[in-house]
Design a protein around this motif. Structure first.
Motif, short mmCIF file in Angstrom:
data_model
loop_
_atom_site.label_atom_id
_atom_site.label_comp_id
_atom_site.label_asym_id
_atom_site.label_seq_id
_atom_site.Cartn_x
_atom_site.Cartn_y
_atom_site.Cartn_z
N ALA A 90 -25.18 -16.45 -5.57
CA ALA A 90 -23.90 -16.32 -4.87
C ALA A 90 -24.01 -16.87 -3.45
CB ALA A 90 -23.44 -14.86 -4.84
N LEU A 91 -25.14 -16.63 -2.78
CA LEU A 91 -25.33 -17.17 -1.43
C LEU A 91 -25.38 -18.69 -1.46
CD1 LEU A 91 -28.03 -14.68 -0.06
CD2 LEU A 91 -25.54 -14.56 0.18
N ILE A 92 -26.00 -19.26 -2.49
CA ILE A 92 -26.01 -20.72 -2.65
C ILE A 92 -24.59 -21.24 -2.77
CG2 ILE A 92 -26.63 -22.58 -4.26
CD1 ILE A 92 -29.21 -20.97 -4.85
N GLU A 93 -23.80 -20.58 -3.61
CA GLU A 93 -22.41 -21.01 -3.79
C GLU A 93 -21.61 -20.86 -2.49
OE1 GLU A 93 -21.03 -18.67 -7.04
OE2 GLU A 93 -22.30 -19.70 -8.51
N ASP A 94 -21.90 -19.82 -1.70
CA ASP A 94 -21.25 -19.66 -0.40
C ASP A 94 -21.49 -20.88 0.49
OD1 ASP A 94 -20.29 -17.14 -1.02
OD2 ASP A 94 -21.82 -16.06 0.12
N VAL A 95 -22.77 -21.26 0.61
CA VAL A 95 -23.12 -22.35 1.53
C VAL A 95 -22.52 -23.67 1.05
CG1 VAL A 95 -25.02 -23.70 2.49
CG2 VAL A 95 -25.23 -21.21 2.32
N LEU A 96 -22.59 -23.95 -0.24
CA LEU A 96 -22.03 -25.20 -0.75
C LEU A 96 -20.51 -25.24 -0.56
CD1 LEU A 96 -24.14 -25.66 -4.01
CD2 LEU A 96 -24.49 -26.73 -1.76
N ALA A 97 -19.85 -24.10 -0.76
CA ALA A 97 -18.41 -24.04 -0.53
C ALA A 97 -18.08 -24.24 0.94
CB ALA A 97 -17.85 -22.71 -1.03
N LEU A 98 -18.91 -23.70 1.83
CA LEU A 98 -18.71 -23.91 3.26
C LEU A 98 -18.85 -25.38 3.64
CD1 LEU A 98 -20.46 -20.88 4.99
CD2 LEU A 98 -18.13 -21.67 5.40
N LEU A 99 -19.85 -26.06 3.08
CA LEU A 99 -20.01 -27.49 3.35
C LEU A 99 -18.75 -28.24 2.93
CD1 LEU A 99 -23.71 -28.21 2.23
CD2 LEU A 99 -22.82 -27.84 4.54
N ASP A 100 -18.21 -27.90 1.77
CA ASP A 100 -16.98 -28.55 1.32
C ASP A 100 -15.83 -28.28 2.29
OD1 ASP A 100 -18.29 -29.51 -0.92
OD2 ASP A 100 -17.65 -27.87 -2.22
N ALA A 101 -15.70 -27.02 2.71
CA ALA A 101 -14.59 -26.65 3.60
C ALA A 101 -14.73 -27.33 4.96
CB ALA A 101 -14.55 -25.13 3.77
N LEU A 102 -15.95 -27.54 5.41
CA LEU A 102 -16.18 -28.19 6.70
C LEU A 102 -16.15 -29.71 6.60
CD1 LEU A 102 -19.09 -25.88 7.93
CD2 LEU A 102 -16.77 -25.96 8.88
N GLY A 103 -15.99 -30.23 5.38
CA GLY A 103 -15.93 -31.67 5.18
C GLY A 103 -17.28 -32.35 5.32
N LEU A 104 -18.35 -31.64 4.97
CA LEU A 104 -19.71 -32.16 5.11
C LEU A 104 -20.28 -32.49 3.73
CD1 LEU A 104 -20.99 -29.53 7.72
CD2 LEU A 104 -20.10 -31.84 8.17
N ASP A 105 -20.38 -33.78 3.44
CA ASP A 105 -20.90 -34.18 2.14
C ASP A 105 -22.41 -34.01 2.05
OD1 ASP A 105 -18.39 -34.90 1.20
OD2 ASP A 105 -18.55 -36.92 2.05
N GLY A 119 -32.76 -21.89 1.90
CA GLY A 119 -32.78 -23.34 2.01
C GLY A 119 -33.54 -24.01 0.89
N PHE A 120 -34.69 -23.45 0.51
CA PHE A 120 -35.44 -24.01 -0.61
C PHE A 120 -34.60 -23.96 -1.89
CE2 PHE A 120 -39.32 -23.35 1.96
CZ PHE A 120 -39.94 -24.57 1.73
N ARG A 121 -33.94 -22.85 -2.12
CA ARG A 121 -33.13 -22.72 -3.32
C ARG A 121 -31.94 -23.69 -3.29
NH1 ARG A 121 -31.95 -17.17 -6.01
NH2 ARG A 121 -31.39 -18.76 -7.55
N LEU A 122 -31.36 -23.89 -2.11
CA LEU A 122 -30.27 -24.85 -1.99
C LEU A 122 -30.75 -26.27 -2.31
CD1 LEU A 122 -28.60 -23.49 1.24
CD2 LEU A 122 -27.36 -23.95 -0.88
N CYS A 123 -31.92 -26.64 -1.80
CA CYS A 123 -32.45 -27.99 -2.03
C CYS A 123 -32.79 -28.21 -3.50
CB CYS A 123 -33.66 -28.24 -1.16
SG CYS A 123 -33.27 -28.42 0.60
N LEU A 124 -33.17 -27.16 -4.21
CA LEU A 124 -33.42 -27.28 -5.64
C LEU A 124 -32.12 -27.33 -6.43
CD1 LEU A 124 -36.39 -24.76 -6.07
CD2 LEU A 124 -36.50 -27.25 -6.18
N ALA A 125 -31.11 -26.57 -5.98
CA ALA A 125 -29.86 -26.48 -6.71
C ALA A 125 -28.96 -27.70 -6.49
CB ALA A 125 -29.11 -25.21 -6.30
N ALA A 126 -28.95 -28.24 -5.27
CA ALA A 126 -28.03 -29.34 -4.93
C ALA A 126 -28.72 -30.34 -4.01
CB ALA A 126 -26.77 -28.78 -4.29
#
Length: 299
Positions: A90-105, A119-126
């Motif tokens: 869920a935290l991973i999904e939070d951060v990715l959704a925030l990047l989208d909302a901030l317009g950060l590809d 951060g490690f989990r984010l880099c593995l997931a996306a």
């Protein structure tokens, strides 16, 4: 999904020169984002029990040539503290959704302590969302087997005071001396501590909903992340985002020995040990910023 102006919160926002604030609502949660600078974007993820203000000395350094975003994760700082949603996925999904909302590809990523693990989990997931990653005072998913999880996990004894349901929230709320003592312990006995900042982090988790959120953040790690490490779930996952792991030579929690030699699982990870304890963004902000700038400048 909406972007809003700062509103009244539990406590006034600490002032950091050059930093502006906004609130972004995604996934039904209103997140606080501190922002500064201009240039290529850098996302900063704090550890527990801290929030965006842990980066107060790093932000001005990086903002000289980057656009810096320091996020308060779910339940922390000035972000909402809902009753659920604290599992790692869920935290991973939070951060990715925030990047989208901030317009950060795609961003450069920096994470401290539990923010480094996220951060490690984010880099593995996306991996396509992150061009480079600097982890600070954090473990990674591929510790050396000969150290064994039980032999190393004892260094995280302090989490027992905060994580058990019904107990952790009471300690965070009613025993602030525990949080003060642990932050000082992380810094090191001989280290100078910013007492006003320490008190800010202590008070941040004393409101009842935030104390419960802190308890849940840690308890979900116990329920899901630790068993995954014990079963070797990440040994089949390959890190492709260029990553530098910065560790303090006097860190009483995250020691370098189990974290070297991860090239068996990924060639994208470099481990570097520098002087300092478990709070490098506050103890050695210049070192952290210089490491980030050097690492982000590599092809």
């Amino acid at each position: 999904m909406t972007t809003e102006s700062p509103a009244t919160s539990d406590r006034p926002l600490p002032a950091v020169e050059g930093v502006t604030h906004r609130f972004v609502t995604v996934r039904g949660v209103r997140f606080h984002v501190a922002e500064a600078g201009a240039g290529e974007p850098v996302l900063l993820l704090h550890g527990f029990p801290q929030h965006w203000y842990a980066w107060r000395a790093v932000i001005p350094e990086l903002a000289r040539d980057h656009r810096v975003f320091a996020v308060d994760l779910r339940g922390c700082g000035w972000s909402d503290a809902p009753r659920d949603g604290y599992q790692g996925t869920a935290l991973i999904e939070d951060v990715l959704a925030l990047l989208d909302a901030l317009g950060l590809d795609r961003v450069r990523l920096v994470g401290h302590q539990s923010g480094g693990w996220l951060g490690f989990r984010l880099c593995l997931a996306a991996p396509d969302r992150f061009s480079a990653f600097l982890a600070v005072n954090s473990s990674h998913p591929w510790p050396r087997r000969r150290f064994g999880l039980p032999l190393y996990a004892w260094r995280y004894w302090y989490t027992a005071l905060w994580e058990y349901p019904g107990v952790g929230r009471r300690v965070l709320r009613h025993c602030p001396a525990v949080t003060r003592s642990l932050l000082r312990y992380w810094a090191g006995r001989s280290a100078r501590v910013d007492e006003s900042a320490l008190e800010e982090f202590v008070q941040a988790h004393r409101p009842s909903r935030r104390a419960r959120a802190g308890e849940q953040l840690l308890w979900q790690f116990v329920l899901h992340d630790i068993p995954a490490l014990a079963r070797g779930r990440y040994r089949d996952r390959r890190l492709t985002v260029p990553t530098l792991l910065l560790l303090g030579d006097r860190d009483p929690v995250v020691r370098p020995e189990p974290l070297t030699g991860a090239q068996e699982f990924t060639e994208a990870l470099t481990v570097r040990v520098v002087p300092g304890g478990h709070l490098l963004p506050e103890q050695a902000p210049g070192v952290v910023a210089a490491a980030a700038r050097e690492h982000f400048g590599r092809p």
